[in-house]
Design a protein around this motif. Structure first.
Motif: not given
Length: 334
Positions: A308-316
């Motif tokens: 929701d904050a932008g998802g600019a990178d992969n998230i783990t």
């Protein structure tokens, strides 16, 4: 201007139909990311039993090409459409007693170069989070290889230094040349008998979260990270973007040495959170923490926050709650 792959940024020659590095079709944009509320990966689909315990990971299974259904050759590329088979899942969720993890491709990346593995053996819980270095080739393979190698050691009763060496050796073997080799960060934790041991190389981070807030347990392996740890206001120095470049990583061309280690024995209950910079790049992520939530709920909530904050990178995100009031001081909340 040199053409580049829209997914991994590798150079592409005129007329190329597919990226030579990651296999992405060059005539079409990357597919949209999977929504974070996608179904949980079935238990056992990405893990195994080892050393009397069990582990799960975000590694994708074998099978036909996910794009066209064609057969995938030994080189990892589809014989029909030429696409490279995904090494890690775009979205995965796993939980075991007292530990849970979620990974998501995010909104702007063409593939997921993060990976996780979680394990449980008796009273021991273990987590490994690795973030592929996007400027290196096959970084997703590096991250997935590292978590699978490391979790096997940890579930089998080994320590973090041994898990790191096993992961480092496995990632180094992926290289076909000694330079510009597949690379990733390394972050692991073992929780046992009310004590948490964390080891790391790179800039994936671990936090202890309790009623008093979130406290970072790790120091980024970068100039900016070292300055921040020393109490220097890096922003006032107007450092270039290179200040955030990694000074340590896993890979055939990585500097030698063992991981940094820190041990925590909390006096009050809380949650150990391990995350890639797809979450921690957003400085307000701690506002989304509910320290009373169970591990699966917390990992999902923080992943959703990053998207929701932008998802600019992969998230783990991985979470290991510790109840310091339990008789063995290490019993986890479900």
């Amino acid at each position: 201007m040199t053409a580049r792959c829209p997914s991994c940024g590798a150079p592409a020659a005129e007329g190329d139909r597919f990226c030579e590095s990651c296999g992405t079709p060059l005539a079409a944009p990357p597919a949209p990311a999977t929504h974070p509320e996608a179904p949980t990966v079935p238990a056992g689909a990405s893990g195994a039993e080892a050393g009397g315990g069990v582990w799960r990971s975000s590694k994708a299974g074998d099978g036909p090409c996910g794009g066209c259904g064609g057969a995938v050759g030994d080189d990892g590329y589809c014989d029909a459409c030429g696409a490279r088979r995904t090494v890690g899942l775009d979205h995965a969720e796993d939980e075991l007693p007292g530990v849970a993890a979620v990974t998501d491709r995010g909104l702007r990346k063409g593939r997921n170069e993060d990976a996780y593995a979680i394990g449980a053996a008796g009273g021991r819980r273990a987590v490994v989070v690795c973030d592929g270095v996007s400027s290196s080739p096959d970084s997703d393979t590096a991250a997935t290889t590292a978590v699978v190698e490391a979790i096997g050691v940890l579930v089998g009763g080994g320590d973090i230094a041994g898990a790191y060496r096993a992961a480092s050796d496995a990632v180094a073997r992926l290289a076909t040349v000694p330079v510009d080799a597949p690379a990733c960060t390394f972050l692991a934790a073992v929780v046992e008998d009310g004590q948490a041991t964390v080891g790391w190389v790179g800039d994936s981070r671990a936090y202890w979260v309790d009623a008093g807030g979130a406290r970072c347990l790790t120091v980024d392996d970068s100039l900016a990270g070292q300055l921040a740890a020393a109490g220097v206001d890096a922003a006032s120095l107007r450092l270039s973007a290179q200040a955030a470049a990694l000074t340590r990583w896993l890979g055939a061309d990585a500097p030698a040495g063992d991981p940094h280690l820190v041990t925590l024995r909390p006096e009050a209950g809380g949650v150990l959170v391990l995350a890639s910079d797809g979450l921690t790049r957003y400085t307000t992520w701690t506002d989304a923490i509910d320290s009373t939530a169970g591990a699966p709920e917390l990992a999902r909530t923080l992943t959703t926050f990053a998207r929701d904050a932008g998802g600019a990178d992969n998230i783990t995100v991985a979470a290991v709650p510790i109840d310091a009031t339990a008789p063995d001081r290490g019993e986890a909340r479900p």
